[in-house]
Scaffold this motif. Structure first.
Motif, PDB file in Angstrom:
ATOM      1  N   ARG A 268      42.811  31.575  44.827  1.00  0.00           N
ATOM      2  CA  ARG A 268      42.246  32.272  43.683  1.00  0.00           C
ATOM      3  C   ARG A 268      42.249  31.383  42.437  1.00  0.00           C
ATOM      4  O   ARG A 268      43.081  30.494  42.309  1.00  0.00           O
ATOM      5  CB  ARG A 268      43.052  33.541  43.361  1.00  0.00           C
ATOM      6  N   SER A 269      41.353  31.717  41.517  1.00  0.00           N
ATOM      7  CA  SER A 269      41.339  31.059  40.213  1.00  0.00           C
ATOM      8  C   SER A 269      42.375  31.740  39.316  1.00  0.00           C
ATOM      9  O   SER A 269      42.813  32.855  39.596  1.00  0.00           O
ATOM     10  CB  SER A 269      39.952  31.169  39.582  1.00  0.00           C
ATOM     11  N   PRO A 270      42.770  31.061  38.236  1.00  0.00           N
ATOM     12  CA  PRO A 270      43.725  31.692  37.317  1.00  0.00           C
ATOM     13  C   PRO A 270      43.140  32.973  36.717  1.00  0.00           C
ATOM     14  O   PRO A 270      41.930  33.121  36.577  1.00  0.00           O
ATOM     15  CB  PRO A 270      43.925  30.642  36.225  1.00  0.00           C
ATOM     16  N   LYS A 271      44.003  33.884  36.360  1.00  0.00           N
ATOM     17  CA  LYS A 271      43.626  35.146  35.715  1.00  0.00           C
ATOM     18  C   LYS A 271      42.620  35.945  36.534  1.00  0.00           C
ATOM     19  O   LYS A 271      41.672  36.518  36.005  1.00  0.00           O
ATOM     20  CB  LYS A 271      43.084  34.891  34.309  1.00  0.00           C
ATOM     21  N   ASN A 272      42.792  35.962  37.843  1.00  0.00           N
ATOM     22  CA  ASN A 272      41.888  36.724  38.706  1.00  0.00           C
ATOM     23  C   ASN A 272      42.288  38.185  38.725  1.00  0.00           C
ATOM     24  O   ASN A 272      43.326  38.574  38.211  1.00  0.00           O
ATOM     25  CB  ASN A 272      41.870  36.127  40.119  1.00  0.00           C
ATOM     26  N   TRP A 273      41.494  38.973  39.384  1.00  0.00           N
ATOM     27  CA  TRP A 273      41.659  40.426  39.387  1.00  0.00           C
ATOM     28  C   TRP A 273      42.762  40.935  40.295  1.00  0.00           C
ATOM     29  O   TRP A 273      43.214  42.057  40.157  1.00  0.00           O
ATOM     30  CB  TRP A 273      40.343  41.094  39.791  1.00  0.00           C
ATOM     31  N   ASP A 274      43.211  40.134  41.271  1.00  0.00           N
ATOM     32  CA  ASP A 274      44.128  40.682  42.283  1.00  0.00           C
ATOM     33  C   ASP A 274      45.474  39.961  42.360  1.00  0.00           C
ATOM     34  O   ASP A 274      46.023  39.777  43.426  1.00  0.00           O
ATOM     35  CB  ASP A 274      43.447  40.744  43.644  1.00  0.00           C
ATOM     36  N   ALA A 275      46.002  39.591  41.202  1.00  0.00           N
ATOM     37  CA  ALA A 275      47.340  38.986  41.135  1.00  0.00           C
ATOM     38  C   ALA A 275      47.476  37.773  42.050  1.00  0.00           C
ATOM     39  O   ALA A 275      48.435  37.642  42.789  1.00  0.00           O
ATOM     40  CB  ALA A 275      48.410  40.027  41.427  1.00  0.00           C
ATOM     41  N   GLY A 276      46.514  36.885  41.991  1.00  0.00           N
ATOM     42  CA  GLY A 276      46.569  35.670  42.790  1.00  0.00           C
ATOM     43  C   GLY A 276      46.329  35.876  44.272  1.00  0.00           C
ATOM     44  O   GLY A 276      46.566  34.983  45.063  1.00  0.00           O
ATOM     45  N   GLY A 277      45.851  37.044  44.656  1.00  0.00           N
ATOM     46  CA  GLY A 277      45.610  37.348  46.057  1.00  0.00           C
ATOM     47  C   GLY A 277      46.637  38.295  46.646  1.00  0.00           C
ATOM     48  O   GLY A 277      46.444  38.836  47.728  1.00  0.00           O
ATOM     49  N   ARG A 278      47.732  38.506  45.933  1.00  0.00           N
ATOM     50  CA  ARG A 278      48.790  39.388  46.446  1.00  0.00           C
ATOM     51  C   ARG A 278      48.282  40.809  46.684  1.00  0.00           C
ATOM     52  O   ARG A 278      48.637  41.437  47.672  1.00  0.00           O
ATOM     53  CB  ARG A 278      49.965  39.408  45.480  1.00  0.00           C
ATOM     54  N   ASN A 279      47.451  41.316  45.784  1.00  0.00           N
ATOM     55  CA  ASN A 279      46.941  42.685  45.922  1.00  0.00           C
ATOM     56  C   ASN A 279      45.893  42.826  47.023  1.00  0.00           C
ATOM     57  O   ASN A 279      45.539  43.934  47.401  1.00  0.00           O
ATOM     58  CB  ASN A 279      46.356  43.173  44.595  1.00  0.00           C
ATOM     59  N   ALA A 280      45.386  41.700  47.519  1.00  0.00           N
ATOM     60  CA  ALA A 280      44.382  41.741  48.584  1.00  0.00           C
ATOM     61  C   ALA A 280      45.009  41.973  49.961  1.00  0.00           C
ATOM     62  O   ALA A 280      44.297  42.172  50.931  1.00  0.00           O
ATOM     63  CB  ALA A 280      43.577  40.440  48.592  1.00  0.00           C
ATOM     64  N   ILE A 281      46.321  41.964  50.032  1.00  0.00           N
ATOM     65  CA  ILE A 281      47.002  42.201  51.308  1.00  0.00           C
ATOM     66  C   ILE A 281      47.434  43.669  51.360  1.00  0.00           C
ATOM     67  O   ILE A 281      48.601  44.004  51.527  1.00  0.00           O
ATOM     68  CB  ILE A 281      48.216  41.259  51.484  1.00  0.00           C
ATOM     69  N   ALA A 282      46.470  44.542  51.188  1.00  0.00           N
ATOM     70  CA  ALA A 282      46.714  45.991  51.241  1.00  0.00           C
ATOM     71  C   ALA A 282      46.989  46.392  52.689  1.00  0.00           C
ATOM     72  O   ALA A 282      46.824  45.602  53.623  1.00  0.00           O
ATOM     73  CB  ALA A 282      45.498  46.734  50.702  1.00  0.00           C
ATOM     74  N   SER A 283      47.369  47.639  52.882  1.00  0.00           N
ATOM     75  CA  SER A 283      47.716  48.110  54.224  1.00  0.00           C
ATOM     76  C   SER A 283      46.548  47.974  55.203  1.00  0.00           C
ATOM     77  O   SER A 283      46.750  47.658  56.374  1.00  0.00           O
ATOM     78  CB  SER A 283      48.233  49.546  54.192  1.00  0.00           C
ATOM     79  N   SER A 284      45.313  48.163  54.740  1.00  0.00           N
ATOM     80  CA  SER A 284      44.159  48.011  55.639  1.00  0.00           C
ATOM     81  C   SER A 284      44.027  46.559  56.115  1.00  0.00           C
ATOM     82  O   SER A 284      43.703  46.305  57.275  1.00  0.00           O
ATOM     83  CB  SER A 284      42.876  48.469  54.950  1.00  0.00           C
ATOM     84  N   LYS A 285      44.305  45.601  55.244  1.00  0.00           N
ATOM     85  CA  LYS A 285      44.262  44.190  55.623  1.00  0.00           C
ATOM     86  C   LYS A 285      45.416  43.866  56.573  1.00  0.00           C
ATOM     87  O   LYS A 285      45.246  43.106  57.533  1.00  0.00           O
ATOM     88  CB  LYS A 285      44.332  43.307  54.368  1.00  0.00           C
ATOM     89  N   GLN A 286      46.568  44.472  56.345  1.00  0.00           N
ATOM     90  CA  GLN A 286      47.707  44.259  57.228  1.00  0.00           C
ATOM     91  C   GLN A 286      47.403  44.743  58.642  1.00  0.00           C
ATOM     92  O   GLN A 286      47.724  44.065  59.623  1.00  0.00           O
ATOM     93  CB  GLN A 286      48.951  44.954  56.675  1.00  0.00           C
ATOM     94  N   VAL A 287      46.769  45.905  58.762  1.00  0.00           N
ATOM     95  CA  VAL A 287      46.394  46.437  60.074  1.00  0.00           C
ATOM     96  C   VAL A 287      45.427  45.477  60.766  1.00  0.00           C
ATOM     97  O   VAL A 287      45.576  45.174  61.954  1.00  0.00           O
ATOM     98  CB  VAL A 287      45.767  47.844  59.943  1.00  0.00           C
ATOM     99  N   LYS A 288      44.467  44.992  60.027  1.00  0.00           N
ATOM    100  CA  LYS A 288      43.485  44.052  60.584  1.00  0.00           C
ATOM    101  C   LYS A 288      44.169  42.770  61.075  1.00  0.00           C
ATOM    102  O   LYS A 288      43.875  42.265  62.167  1.00  0.00           O
ATOM    103  CB  LYS A 288      42.448  43.741  59.496  1.00  0.00           C
TER     104      LYS A 288
END
Length: 183
Positions: free
Chosen positions: A93-113
């Motif tokens: 990710r670029s600095p100051k992105n929308w999802d906390a550096g990618g941490r928020n992109a690992i939601a439960s749906s992504k974990q299941v996948k």
């Protein structure tokens, strides 16, 4: 601001994965696969750590339900006491992105996948099915390098950095056992 091609961000993502794969190798991991795909999705990096003296066998049953509780959220070294298979998700990710550096992109749906994809990897590679498995997340940031600055003006706390095609990529955090297997 430069107008980039639609493939620009994909290239940075792949470059971030390359940085993490090189770092894992430097830590003693063996990269078994990159961008492994099946109908459920893709795993960025599949890596194996075999402590010297273990000979590549061992573990206490390797199905994904046998994961132990995750350690603290951040670790500078991927520590393993026995042969371990890591399914690594890389977020670049670029600095100051929308999802906390990618941490928020690992939601439960992504974990299941990721979990389903990891199961398919183990089906396709039955020789690895007895290894303890875990899901790690690598957070990589990128920043366009200014041609007006020479060298780094600021000391950063990071694991490793790389300069590629006018960008600085930094492995900022490696989260071991970022989440448990989904049941």
């Amino acid at each position: 601001m430069t107008n980039h091609s639609p493939y620009h961000y994909l290239d940075l993502g792949n470059t971030g994965e390359d940085l993490v794969a090189h770092w894992l190798k430097s830590q003693g991991w063996i990269i078994l696969d990159r961008r492994w795909r099946c109908r459920w999705g893709e795993i960025d990096i599949v890596a194996l750590y075999v402590e010297e003296g273990h000979g590549g066998q061992g573990g206490q049953g390797g199905d994904l339900s046998s994961l132990s509780p995750p350690p603290p959220l951040s670790s500078s070294l991927p520590i393993c006491l026995s042969p371990t298979l890591a399914f690594v998700e890389v977020k670049t990710r670029s600095p100051k992105n929308w999802d906390a550096g990618g941490r928020n992109a690992i939601a439960s749906s992504k974990q299941v996948k990721l979990w389903r994809t990891a199961q398919m990897f183990l089906v396709a590679h039955p020789d690895k099915a007895d290894y303890p498995c875990r899901f790690d997340v690598a957070i990589v940031s990128y920043q366009e390098i200014s041609t007006q600055l020479s060298g780094d003006k600021f000391k950063e706390k990071n694991l490793v950095s790389s300069y590629v095609a006018g960008y600085k990529l930094t492995l900022q955090e490696y989260i071991t056992a970022a989440f448990d297997a989904v049941q």
